[in-house]
Design a protein around this motif. Structure first.
Motif, PDB file in Angstrom:
ATOM      1  N   UNK A   1       0.801  -1.224   0.000  1.00 13.56           N
ATOM      2  CA  UNK A   1       0.000   0.000   0.000  1.00 13.56           C
ATOM      3  C   UNK A   1       0.834   1.274   0.000  1.00 13.56           C
ATOM      4  N   UNK A   2       2.005   1.266   0.613  1.00 16.69           N
ATOM      5  CA  UNK A   2       2.769   2.504   0.663  1.00 16.69           C
ATOM      6  C   UNK A   2       4.001   2.396   1.524  1.00 16.69           C
ATOM      7  N   UNK A   3       4.519   3.571   1.943  1.00 20.53           N
ATOM      8  CA  UNK A   3       5.701   3.637   2.780  1.00 20.53           C
ATOM      9  C   UNK A   3       5.333   4.029   4.194  1.00 20.53           C
ATOM     10  N   UNK A   4       6.146   3.589   5.146  1.00 17.84           N
ATOM     11  CA  UNK A   4       5.822   3.812   6.553  1.00 17.84           C
ATOM     12  C   UNK A   4       5.880   5.298   6.923  1.00 17.84           C
ATOM     13  N   UNK A   5       4.901   5.718   7.687  1.00 17.45           N
ATOM     14  CA  UNK A   5       4.883   7.067   8.236  1.00 17.45           C
ATOM     15  C   UNK A   5       5.930   7.140   9.341  1.00 17.45           C
ATOM     16  N   UNK A   6       6.867   8.090   9.283  1.00 23.38           N
ATOM     17  CA  UNK A   6       7.895   8.174  10.333  1.00 23.38           C
ATOM     18  C   UNK A   6       7.281   8.234  11.722  1.00 23.38           C
ATOM     19  N   UNK A   7       7.799   7.384  12.612  1.00 24.15           N
ATOM     20  CA  UNK A   7       7.271   7.292  13.966  1.00 24.15           C
ATOM     21  C   UNK A   7       6.215   6.227  14.132  1.00 24.15           C
ATOM     22  N   UNK A   8       5.725   5.692  13.009  1.00 21.63           N
ATOM     23  CA  UNK A   8       4.692   4.636  13.059  1.00 21.63           C
ATOM     24  C   UNK A   8       5.146   3.414  12.286  1.00 21.63           C
ATOM     25  N   UNK A   9       6.418   3.063  12.445  1.00 30.46           N
ATOM     26  CA  UNK A   9       6.933   1.848  11.824  1.00 30.46           C
ATOM     27  C   UNK A   9       6.320   0.614  12.484  1.00 30.46           C
ATOM     28  N   UNK A  10       6.389  -0.556  11.867  1.00 26.84           N
ATOM     29  CA  UNK A  10       5.782  -1.764  12.440  1.00 26.84           C
ATOM     30  C   UNK A  10       6.282  -2.028  13.857  1.00 26.84           C
ATOM     31  N   UNK A  11       5.354  -2.290  14.740  1.00 21.42           N
ATOM     32  CA  UNK A  11       5.696  -2.487  16.147  1.00 21.42           C
ATOM     33  C   UNK A  11       4.596  -3.272  16.846  1.00 21.42           C
ATOM     34  N   UNK A  12       4.969  -4.016  17.894  1.00 19.59           N
ATOM     35  CA  UNK A  12       3.985  -4.609  18.788  1.00 19.59           C
ATOM     36  C   UNK A  12       3.670  -3.578  19.867  1.00 19.59           C
ATOM     37  N   UNK A  13       2.420  -3.448  20.186  1.00 19.99           N
ATOM     38  CA  UNK A  13       1.987  -2.429  21.136  1.00 19.99           C
ATOM     39  C   UNK A  13       1.986  -2.979  22.564  1.00 19.99           C
ATOM     40  N   UNK A  14       1.897  -2.074  23.536  1.00 18.20           N
ATOM     41  CA  UNK A  14       1.879  -2.451  24.948  1.00 18.20           C
ATOM     42  C   UNK A  14       0.747  -3.440  25.223  1.00 18.20           C
ATOM     43  N   UNK A  15       1.016  -4.545  25.923  1.00 19.96           N
ATOM     44  CA  UNK A  15      -0.060  -5.500  26.223  1.00 19.96           C
ATOM     45  C   UNK A  15      -1.265  -4.824  26.879  1.00 19.96           C
ATOM     46  N   UNK A  16      -2.444  -5.205  26.426  1.00 19.16           N
ATOM     47  CA  UNK A  16      -3.677  -4.637  26.949  1.00 19.16           C
ATOM     48  C   UNK A  16      -4.247  -3.530  26.095  1.00 19.16           C
ATOM     49  N   UNK A  17      -3.456  -2.974  25.169  1.00 17.65           N
ATOM     50  CA  UNK A  17      -3.908  -1.812  24.405  1.00 17.65           C
ATOM     51  C   UNK A  17      -5.075  -2.139  23.481  1.00 17.65           C
ATOM     52  N   UNK A  18      -5.220  -3.400  23.104  1.00 14.02           N
ATOM     53  CA  UNK A  18      -6.362  -3.775  22.272  1.00 14.02           C
ATOM     54  C   UNK A  18      -7.682  -3.585  23.015  1.00 14.02           C
ATOM     55  N   UNK A  19      -7.639  -3.587  24.357  1.00 13.97           N
ATOM     56  CA  UNK A  19      -8.831  -3.410  25.201  1.00 13.97           C
ATOM     57  C   UNK A  19      -9.865  -4.502  24.958  1.00 13.97           C
ATOM     58  N   UNK A  20      -9.372  -5.691  24.664  1.00 11.12           N
ATOM     59  CA  UNK A  20     -10.243  -6.845  24.425  1.00 11.12           C
ATOM     60  C   UNK A  20      -9.925  -7.951  25.430  1.00 11.12           C
ATOM     61  N   UNK A  21      -9.853  -7.599  26.693  1.00  9.49           N
ATOM     62  CA  UNK A  21      -9.562  -8.568  27.747  1.00  9.49           C
ATOM     63  C   UNK A  21     -10.654  -9.637  27.795  1.00  9.49           C
ATOM     64  N   UNK A  22     -10.248 -10.886  27.883  1.00  8.24           N
ATOM     65  CA  UNK A  22     -11.214 -11.986  27.927  1.00  8.24           C
ATOM     66  C   UNK A  22     -10.912 -12.955  29.055  1.00  8.24           C
ATOM     67  N   UNK A  23     -11.876 -13.826  29.339  1.00  9.91           N
ATOM     68  CA  UNK A  23     -11.657 -14.935  30.260  1.00  9.91           C
ATOM     69  C   UNK A  23     -11.825 -14.628  31.728  1.00  9.91           C
ATOM     70  N   UNK A  24     -12.066 -13.384  32.107  1.00  7.56           N
ATOM     71  CA  UNK A  24     -12.108 -13.038  33.532  1.00  7.56           C
ATOM     72  C   UNK A  24     -13.310 -13.651  34.244  1.00  7.56           C
ATOM     73  N   UNK A  25     -14.383 -13.903  33.507  1.00 12.66           N
ATOM     74  CA  UNK A  25     -15.558 -14.613  34.048  1.00 12.66           C
ATOM     75  C   UNK A  25     -15.964 -15.672  33.020  1.00 12.66           C
ATOM     76  N   UNK A  26     -15.043 -16.483  32.634  1.00 18.27           N
ATOM     77  CA  UNK A  26     -15.189 -17.375  31.487  1.00 18.27           C
ATOM     78  C   UNK A  26     -16.308 -18.401  31.647  1.00 18.27           C
ATOM     79  N   UNK A  27     -16.938 -18.717  30.523  1.00 18.46           N
ATOM     80  CA  UNK A  27     -17.977 -19.737  30.492  1.00 18.46           C
ATOM     81  C   UNK A  27     -17.371 -21.070  30.060  1.00 18.46           C
ATOM     82  N   UNK A  28     -18.102 -22.136  30.325  1.00 16.69           N
ATOM     83  CA  UNK A  28     -17.628 -23.461  29.948  1.00 16.69           C
ATOM     84  C   UNK A  28     -18.694 -24.499  30.152  1.00 16.69           C
ATOM     85  N   UNK A  29     -18.347 -25.720  29.829  1.00 16.96           N
ATOM     86  CA  UNK A  29     -19.263 -26.849  30.009  1.00 16.96           C
ATOM     87  C   UNK A  29     -19.060 -27.529  31.356  1.00 16.96           C
TER      88      UNK A  29
END
Length: 634
Positions: free
Chosen positions: A508-536
């Motif tokens: 698609x293009x060239x990287x914007x300076x300062x936004x090169x490929x990187x893994x972000x700080x854990x938790x930043x997705x804000x999709x925490x799961x399993x804290x009250x997990x369901x099951x059989x």
């Protein structure tokens, strides 16, 4: 400790509500809407305030942010409160010698809700919560993909409700169809965006076999050819429940709506059990009026006019993946022990798996500036659709000095490469506002594309969130502490995901300076799961797939914390599916006046078509029409 009944009981003339709900996000709203429309009296409490004119509406719908999406970054940042922040050193070497210094250099700063027990190496450092009517749906991206279903015996993202594959697929099909209708998912709202089509066509050309398509989003365009989009949120789930004229509305069976009451600035502190210990049954929820508490003497608790109880037949805690287990961990059984989740919880806690097996998503991120040839081709109107030609010609006519062919109000790209069994990560290739990734003034935002790839982390018993006995958060609830280490199971998958993202970015293009490929700080997705997990099985879960907590006859949970699987996609749509099942079970219990704890031996049932008819029948009185005028606050 004794409390007075909350004034809502006397004000509404209801001694005992049918359902008590904690949390006003899309899941709490969905529980409320289904049960109120079925004729039940519901009271919902929200710790935060109503921060939008329309209850629970998306703040990005305001004109100023529609005109400048980068300004919305500040709104998101202001709405998020980090869950667990480690303490920091009091030592400042550059400090003026006359300024105060701690007498013991090894001491740490404890103010602003810092957590002395949180280690840095195993923290989810960016995990955050939003406290307001509507929760995170007031600023979310509105991405609503389905989870990747199992393949044979291999579970990918979608939980298994029924062991039989055909039965399971049928159930999820019904639930997803209903959830999409309720939240208003669409894949066509950006069809007439030039930038969207530039990215979509480029990726389809390079990846013809990967099913590149528009990102499914909960939104609708205000009008045909309008540059403005209405982003959906808890407001759309509540529907017309705040309309006083609709209070006595009847459903398709002629049943009049039950009473719906919402209390804001009201903290659900804990739940209280009945006196009979034979079967755990909740009888009241203890709540605190946070506005009244500002004026109360904290040294004398309880204070009149501050702490109350609310009595109900059934209790639903749907306050988010952090606050839901937090409320339960702050509750006690008849012996004074916590339900579970506390640092010193005994092995015999009523909910032993509370806060265990948590999952989150490793997230790779970068931003690119579109390739020269893609931008040049966008301005070449030969062979383009008529709407494309007209938009470019009009823009150039009005703005001859603009170097770009994209109209100023051209819609942003919203594209995804769907997850597959070979590449089971979720992708968002778009231009949107997050708490990070602001384009800045050095580049025209019209040529910037964000790439966000979300991976999976396996659920492991030692990855957990613990609620402290000695420390509280800013709201007086047990302080959460994370003990989380990335699992090795999907480590290679995360690396392949990063490589895939860079491959896509380079197309698609060239990287914007300062936004090169990187893994972000854990938790930043804000999709925490399993804290009250369901099951059989109760041995490794908090509740069954009716969202009913094991051992309890009238306690249910809701939200992303219920999802027990390793998932990469945005979880809201799937959490709504689980809430649809749970609400039906609660309705049947109330109708039959029979409340029993869940049993591993009792087969789960399919959701009846009649329960979700309102979501797919436009003639049903409760059909979710998303293009109606916005409501006013009550």
């Amino acid at each position: 400790m004794s409390f007075d009944p909350h004034p809502i009981h006397e004000r509404e003339g209801i001694v005992e509500f049918d359902v008590f709900i904690a949390g006003s996000g899309p899941i709490g709203a969905l529980f409320a809407r289904q049960l109120v429309d079925a004729g039940h009296n519901v009271v919902l409490v929200e710790m935060g305030d109503q921060s939008t004119a329309v209850p629970g509406s998306h703040k990005k719908n305001e004109i100023e942010y529609q005109k400048d999406i980068d300004r919305f970054v500040r709104v998101i940042q202001g709405a998020l409160s980090t869950v667990s922040v480690p303490t920091s050193s009091t030592v400042i070497p550059e400090l003026d010698p006359a300024a105060w210094r701690a007498s013991k250099p090894e001491q740490s700063i404890l103010t602003n809700g810092r957590n002395p027990l949180q280690k840095t190496h195993n923290n989810l450092g960016a995990e955050a919560v939003t406290r307001t009517v509507g929760g995170m749906s007031t600023h979310w991206t509105c991405a609503t993909p389905e989870f990747l279903k199992r393949s044979g015996d291999t579970v990918y993202e979608r939980p298994i409700i029924f062991e039989d594959v055909a039965k399971d697929n049928k159930e999820w099909g019904v639930l997803y169809d209903a959830a999409r209708s309720i939240i208003g998912t669409s894949e066509t709202e950006f069809d007439h965006s030039i930038r969207h089509n530039v990215v979509l066509n480029a990726l389809r050309k390079h990846y013809p076999d990967r099913g590149v398509k528009p990102l499914p989003l909960a939104c609708h365009r205000v009008a045909e050819n309008s540059p403005y989009v209405m982003w959906h949120s808890a407001e759309n789930v509540f529907g017309d429940m705040f309309d006083k004229k609709q209070e006595k509305k009847k459903n398709a069976n002629g049943v009049q709506r039950g009473k719906f009451c919402m209390l804001v600035n009201t903290r659900c502190t804990r739940l209280h059990l009945q006196n009979d210990p034979a079967v755990p049954s909740i009888v009241t929820a203890e709540v605190r009026d946070l506005l009244a508490a500002r004026l109360a003497d904290e040294t004398h608790a309880p204070s009149p006019g501050k702490d109350y109880y609310i009595r109900a037949k059934t209790f639903v805690i749907a306050a988010g993946a952090v606050a839901t287990p937090q409320i339960l961990a702050n509750s006690n059984d008849l012996g004074g022990r916590p339900f579970g989740g506390r640092r010193d919880s005994p092995p015999s806690a009523l909910i032993p798996n509370l806060g265990r097996y948590i999952t989150e998503q490793p997230m790779a991120f970068c931003q690119i500036v579109l390739r020269q040839d893609l931008v040049d081709d966008a301005g070449n109107v030969e062979g383009k659709p008529e709407w494309w030609k007209k938009a470019v010609v009009e823009h150039r006519s009005k703005n001859p000095d603009d170097p770009l062919p994209f109209p100023f109000r051209d819609g942003e790209p919203q594209v995804t490469i769907p997850a597959s069994y070979e590449r089971p990560w979720h992708t968002q290739i778009h231009r949107d506002a997050f708490s990070y990734g602001e384009a800045g003034p050095r580049v025209d935002s019209r040529v910037v594309v964000d790439l966000r790839f979300f991976g999976r982390q396996d659920s492991e018993i030692n990855n957990k969130m613990i609620f402290e006995d000695k420390f509280t958060d800013a709201y007086g609830m047990p302080q959460p502490t994370f003990e989380y280490e990335p699992s090795v199971k999907f480590a290679d998958e995360a690396s392949r995901m990063m490589n895939d993202m860079t491959d896509v970015a380079n197309k698609l293009g060239g990287y914007l300076p300062g936004s090169n490929p990187q893994f972000m700080t854990p938790g930043l997705a804000l999709h925490l799961g399993g804290t009250t997990r369901l099951g059989l099985k109760a041995q490794d879960s908090v509740g069954n797939y009716n969202s009913q907590v094991w051992k309890f006859n009238n306690l249910y949970v809701g939200g992303n914390g219920l999802i027990p699987t390793a998932f990469a996609a945005n979880p809201t749509l799937t959490s709504m599916c689980l809430a649809i099942r749970a609400a039906h079970k609660i309705h049947m219990d109330l109708e039959n006046k029979s409340f029993k704890p869940p049993s591993e031996d009792t087969p789960l049932e399919h959701i009846p078509p009649e329960w979700v008819r309102w979501t797919n029948d436009p003639n049903h009185p409760h059909f979710p029409h998303h293009n109606r005028p916005p409501q006013k606050s009550i």
